[in-house]
Design an enzyme around this catalytic site. Structure first.
Site, PDB file in Angstrom:
ATOM      1  N   PRO A 155       0.817  -1.225   0.000  1.00 32.58           N
ATOM      2  CA  PRO A 155       0.000   0.000   0.000  1.00 32.58           C
ATOM      3  C   PRO A 155       0.848   1.270   0.000  1.00 32.58           C
ATOM      4  O   PRO A 155       0.344   2.363  -0.220  1.00 32.58           O
ATOM      5  CB  PRO A 155      -0.833  -0.110   1.280  1.00 32.58           C
ATOM      6  CG  PRO A 155      -0.290  -1.238   2.057  1.00 32.58           C
ATOM      7  CD  PRO A 155       0.587  -2.055   1.182  1.00 32.58           C
TER       8      PRO A 155
ATOM      9  N   GLU B  15       1.981  -7.980   8.616  1.00 29.25           N
ATOM     10  CA  GLU B  15       2.321  -6.543   8.684  1.00 29.25           C
ATOM     11  C   GLU B  15       3.125  -6.099   7.469  1.00 29.25           C
ATOM     12  O   GLU B  15       3.472  -4.924   7.352  1.00 29.25           O
ATOM     13  CB  GLU B  15       3.111  -6.235   9.956  1.00 29.25           C
ATOM     14  CG  GLU B  15       2.269  -6.196  11.216  1.00 29.25           C
ATOM     15  CD  GLU B  15       1.064  -5.268  11.079  1.00 29.25           C
ATOM     16  OE1 GLU B  15       1.242  -4.128  10.607  1.00 29.25           O
ATOM     17  OE2 GLU B  15      -0.040  -5.705  11.430  1.00 29.25           O
TER      18      GLU B  15
ATOM     19  N   ARG C 153      -3.946  -7.872 -20.600  1.00 26.72           N
ATOM     20  CA  ARG C 153      -4.925  -7.530 -21.641  1.00 26.72           C
ATOM     21  C   ARG C 153      -4.381  -6.486 -22.629  1.00 26.72           C
ATOM     22  O   ARG C 153      -4.955  -6.265 -23.680  1.00 26.72           O
ATOM     23  CB  ARG C 153      -6.261  -7.103 -21.029  1.00 26.72           C
ATOM     24  CG  ARG C 153      -6.244  -5.774 -20.323  1.00 26.72           C
ATOM     25  CD  ARG C 153      -7.438  -5.667 -19.396  1.00 26.72           C
ATOM     26  NE  ARG C 153      -8.713  -5.752 -20.082  1.00 26.72           N
ATOM     27  CZ  ARG C 153      -9.244  -4.780 -20.818  1.00 26.72           C
ATOM     28  NH1 ARG C 153      -8.602  -3.633 -20.947  1.00 26.72           N
ATOM     29  NH2 ARG C 153     -10.404  -4.930 -21.417  1.00 26.72           N
TER      30      ARG C 153
ATOM     31  N   ASP D 218     -11.142   1.821 -24.064  1.00 27.41           N
ATOM     32  CA  ASP D 218     -11.373   1.702 -22.621  1.00 27.41           C
ATOM     33  C   ASP D 218     -11.122   3.027 -21.913  1.00 27.41           C
ATOM     34  O   ASP D 218     -10.354   3.865 -22.388  1.00 27.41           O
ATOM     35  CB  ASP D 218     -10.415   0.671 -22.009  1.00 27.41           C
ATOM     36  CG  ASP D 218     -10.914  -0.743 -22.196  1.00 27.41           C
ATOM     37  OD1 ASP D 218     -12.086  -0.916 -22.555  1.00 27.41           O
ATOM     38  OD2 ASP D 218     -10.114  -1.672 -21.978  1.00 27.41           O
TER      39      ASP D 218
HETATM   40  N1  SAM Z   1       1.291  -2.782   7.484  1.00 26.12           N
HETATM   41  C1  SAM Z   1       1.260  -2.575   6.090  1.00 26.12           C
HETATM   42  C2  SAM Z   1       1.086  -1.109   5.796  1.00 26.12           C
HETATM   43  O1  SAM Z   1       0.302  -0.455   6.443  1.00 26.12           O
HETATM   44  O2  SAM Z   1       1.729  -0.625   4.829  1.00 26.12           O
HETATM   45  C3  SAM Z   1       0.086  -3.311   5.448  1.00 26.12           C
HETATM   46  C4  SAM Z   1       0.291  -4.766   5.344  1.00 26.12           C
HETATM   47  S1  SAM Z   1      -1.053  -5.549   4.488  1.00 26.12           S
HETATM   48  C5  SAM Z   1      -2.094  -6.062   5.791  1.00 26.12           C
HETATM   49  C6  SAM Z   1      -0.341  -7.053   3.955  1.00 26.12           C
HETATM   50  C7  SAM Z   1       0.121  -7.068   2.506  1.00 26.12           C
HETATM   51  O3  SAM Z   1      -0.985  -6.893   1.656  1.00 26.12           O
HETATM   52  C8  SAM Z   1       1.107  -6.023   2.104  1.00 26.12           C
HETATM   53  O4  SAM Z   1       2.424  -6.368   2.439  1.00 26.12           O
HETATM   54  C9  SAM Z   1       0.909  -5.960   0.601  1.00 26.12           C
HETATM   55  O5  SAM Z   1       1.641  -6.964  -0.068  1.00 26.12           O
HETATM   56  C10 SAM Z   1      -0.574  -6.270   0.458  1.00 26.12           C
HETATM   57  N2  SAM Z   1      -1.397  -5.078   0.247  1.00 26.12           N
HETATM   58  C11 SAM Z   1      -2.360  -4.606   1.074  1.00 26.12           C
HETATM   59  N3  SAM Z   1      -2.954  -3.522   0.581  1.00 26.12           N
HETATM   60  C12 SAM Z   1      -2.376  -3.287  -0.613  1.00 26.12           C
HETATM   61  C13 SAM Z   1      -2.570  -2.283  -1.617  1.00 26.12           C
HETATM   62  N4  SAM Z   1      -3.462  -1.304  -1.478  1.00 26.12           N
HETATM   63  N5  SAM Z   1      -1.802  -2.354  -2.733  1.00 26.12           N
HETATM   64  C14 SAM Z   1      -0.895  -3.324  -2.884  1.00 26.12           C
HETATM   65  N6  SAM Z   1      -0.660  -4.290  -1.956  1.00 26.12           N
HETATM   66  C15 SAM Z   1      -1.384  -4.279  -0.843  1.00 26.12           C
END
Ligand code: SAM
Length: 246
Positions: free
Chosen positions: A88, A115, A153, A168
């Site tokens: 994220p 995490e 795609r 698109d």
């Molecule tokens: N503690 C982290 C933070 O706040 O940045 C979030 C960890 S999340 C619960 C677990 C995993 O989900 C991340 O390491 C990532 O690989 C994935 N993930 C969650 N949300 C995401 C998003 N919006 N975009 C990409 N990957 C995401």
């Protein structure tokens, strides 16, 4: 053939989406090869532990660095795949990013859990960190599938003409124009006359105008970034006139 490797703790997540529709067809036609790898098989101990408690205390577990580093070293197989870390905290995934990623012959997508990753994974691999939006999901599997779908795609030959990506939303920054199919009338709502006219030029202009109208109404931020032609400016003036603005 393009190669897409995915590293995940939950390979089962990918079974359904990769064996349906366009992603399935792209593999069957030999356009892409997608391989999903279980991070646990790169664990260093016999219990296949891939996570541990965070230094400094606190809730949640952190993905250990060594299994990820070993997996990446092994999947590189002498090549240099473009490494993508789903997080994220990454740069926002947009159509323009999909267009950029489709140029790579080999992507290696790393899905996090818990995490997230030990910080040294970032420092040592310097991956392309990508987020699919400003919200937190439980793991990187859905983001990896979103990215694969959006990228694959775009590969020439993947979409048939019936599902062409030419018009698109976002392709040229604007949202897509409205689409209609049979029947002509539904609960009193009828298909715009122009679409039944057979006049290709009028239809083209109407579609462009409606794409501009939709973008102006729903995503004015996109309109500001778009490269607009003389015709687009004329159409926008017409739209403003219809709305009694300009
Ligand atoms: N503690 C982290 C933070 O706040 O940045 C979030 C960890 S999340 C619960 C677990 C995993 O989900 C991340 O390491 C990532 O690989 C994935 N993930 C969650 N949300 C995401 C998003 N919006 N975009 C990409 N990957 C995401």
């Amino acid at each position: 053939m393009r190669q897409y490797d995915v590293l995940t703790l939950f390979p089962g997540f990918f079974q359904g989406p990769l064996s349906e529709s366009i992603l399935k067809r792209a593999q069957q036609h030999g356009i892409v090869r997608i391989a999903v790898h279980d991070l646990r098989s790169y664990a260093h101990d016999r219990h296949a532990v891939v996570d541990d408690r965070p230094y400094g205390g606190g809730a949640g577990m952190v993905l250990k660095p060594e299994p990820i580093l070993d997996a990446v070293a092994s999947l590189r197989r002498g090549q240099e795949p473009h490494l993508v870390l789903l997080t994220p905290q990454g740069r926002p995934f947009k159509q323009a990013v999909a267009k950029e990623l489709v140029e790579h012959q080999h992507l290696l997508l790393i899905c996090g859990r818990y995490e997230g990753f030990d910080e040294r994974v970032r420092a040592l691999l310097t991956p392309d960190e990508i987020s699919i939006g400003d919200y937190v999901l439980t793991g990187g599997e859905l983001p990896a599938l979103v990215l694969l779908d959006a990228v694959i795609r775009l590969i020439p030959g993947v979409l048939g003409d019936e599902d062409s990506a030419r018009y698109d939303s976002f392709v040229d920054t604007l949202l897509d124009f409205p689409h209609y199919t049979r029947p002509q009338s539904v609960q009193g709502l009828i298909v715009p006359d122009v679409l039944l006219s057979g006049d290709h030029e009028r239809i083209r202009r109407w579609r462009r105008k409606e794409a501009l109208r939709a973008t102006k109404a729903r995503r004015p931020d996109l309109l500001q970034q778009a490269l607009l032609s003389e015709e687009d400016l004329e159409l926008l003036e017409e739209i403003d006139g219809e709305q009694g603005v300009g």
